[in-house]
Every structure is written in structure tokens, then in C-alpha cells.
Scaffold this motif. Structure first.
Motif, PDB file in Angstrom:
ATOM      1  N   LEU A  25      -3.507  20.575   8.823  1.00  0.00           N
ATOM      2  CA  LEU A  25      -5.063  20.982   8.956  1.00  0.00           C
ATOM      3  C   LEU A  25      -5.045  22.449   8.543  1.00  0.00           C
ATOM      4  CD1 LEU A  25      -5.753  19.869  12.677  1.00  0.00           C
ATOM      5  CD2 LEU A  25      -7.041  19.071  10.643  1.00  0.00           C
ATOM      6  N   TYR A  26      -3.866  23.295   8.744  1.00  0.00           N
ATOM      7  CA  TYR A  26      -4.027  24.540   8.411  1.00  0.00           C
ATOM      8  C   TYR A  26      -4.124  24.643   6.809  1.00  0.00           C
ATOM      9  CZ  TYR A  26      -2.409  29.426   8.147  1.00  0.00           C
ATOM     10  OH  TYR A  26      -2.425  30.832   7.801  1.00  0.00           O
ATOM     11  N   GLU A  44     -18.776  24.619   7.113  1.00  0.00           N
ATOM     12  CA  GLU A  44     -17.715  24.607   5.916  1.00  0.00           C
ATOM     13  C   GLU A  44     -16.351  24.179   6.720  1.00  0.00           C
ATOM     14  OE1 GLU A  44     -19.510  26.994   2.152  1.00  0.00           O
ATOM     15  OE2 GLU A  44     -18.788  28.076   4.171  1.00  0.00           O
ATOM     16  N   LEU A  45     -16.294  25.110   7.912  1.00  0.00           N
ATOM     17  CA  LEU A  45     -14.752  24.737   8.676  1.00  0.00           C
ATOM     18  C   LEU A  45     -14.699  23.471   9.006  1.00  0.00           C
ATOM     19  CD1 LEU A  45     -12.300  26.169   9.664  1.00  0.00           C
ATOM     20  CD2 LEU A  45     -13.670  27.115  11.497  1.00  0.00           C
ATOM     21  N   GLY A  50     -12.552  17.988   9.013  1.00  0.00           N
ATOM     22  CA  GLY A  50     -12.886  16.824   9.158  1.00  0.00           C
ATOM     23  C   GLY A  50     -13.524  16.305  10.450  1.00  0.00           C
ATOM     24  N   VAL A  51     -14.065  17.279  10.912  1.00  0.00           N
ATOM     25  CA  VAL A  51     -14.803  16.993  12.252  1.00  0.00           C
ATOM     26  C   VAL A  51     -16.398  17.323  12.033  1.00  0.00           C
ATOM     27  CG1 VAL A  51     -12.932  17.822  13.802  1.00  0.00           C
ATOM     28  CG2 VAL A  51     -14.679  19.488  13.034  1.00  0.00           C
ATOM     29  N   CYS A  52     -17.301  16.728  12.823  1.00  0.00           N
ATOM     30  CA  CYS A  52     -18.516  17.075  12.995  1.00  0.00           C
ATOM     31  C   CYS A  52     -19.039  17.832  14.049  1.00  0.00           C
ATOM     32  CB  CYS A  52     -19.423  15.693  12.727  1.00  0.00           C
ATOM     33  SG  CYS A  52     -19.155  14.893  14.390  1.00  0.00           S
ATOM     34  N   PRO A  53     -20.115  18.426  13.826  1.00  0.00           N
ATOM     35  CA  PRO A  53     -20.508  19.468  15.109  1.00  0.00           C
ATOM     36  C   PRO A  53     -21.177  18.601  16.273  1.00  0.00           C
ATOM     37  CG  PRO A  53     -22.080  19.591  12.952  1.00  0.00           C
ATOM     38  CD  PRO A  53     -20.879  18.796  12.789  1.00  0.00           C
TER      39      PRO A  53
END
Length: 56
Positions: A25-26, A44-45, A50-53
Motif C-alpha cells: 500500500l505504501y 486520488e489517495l 484501492g478504496v472508495c469514499p
């Protein structure tokens, strides 16, 4: 006579899956930062990780 005792104390076949996932992830975040012209936005982060808000 053996100089290092590490081979006798550590089983190098073992992996810390959590640590390896964190390193991956880093690396994804560092790649996104390197490709960006400025600070990453939250979206963007999220994309780099690979996550959604969270949905409202």
C-alpha cells in the motif's frame, strides 16, 4: 565456526503478511505521489489505495 546466529534463530520461510500488505500500500501511495504535480486529493489517495469514499 559460525559468525552469524541468524540462520539458526530465524526461519526465513515465514512471512508477515500484514507487513507485506502495508508495504505494498505504501508503495502504491508513493507511486501516485511521484506521478502527481502536487499533493494528492482525498479521491486520488483513495484511488491509490484501492478504496472508495464512504457513501453519504
Amino acid at each position: 565456526m559460525e559468525v552469524s546466529t541468524i540462520p539458526r534463530q530465524v526461519d526465513l520461510r515465514l512471512h508477515d503478511d500484514v507487513a507485506l500488505d502495508e508495504i505494498e500500500l505504501y508503495a502504491e501511495v508513493l507511486s501516485a505521489v511521484a506521478a502527481s504535480d502536487g499533493p494528492l486529493s482525498s479521491s486520488e489517495l483513495d484511488a491509490a489505495l484501492g478504496v472508495c469514499p464512504a457513501c453519504g
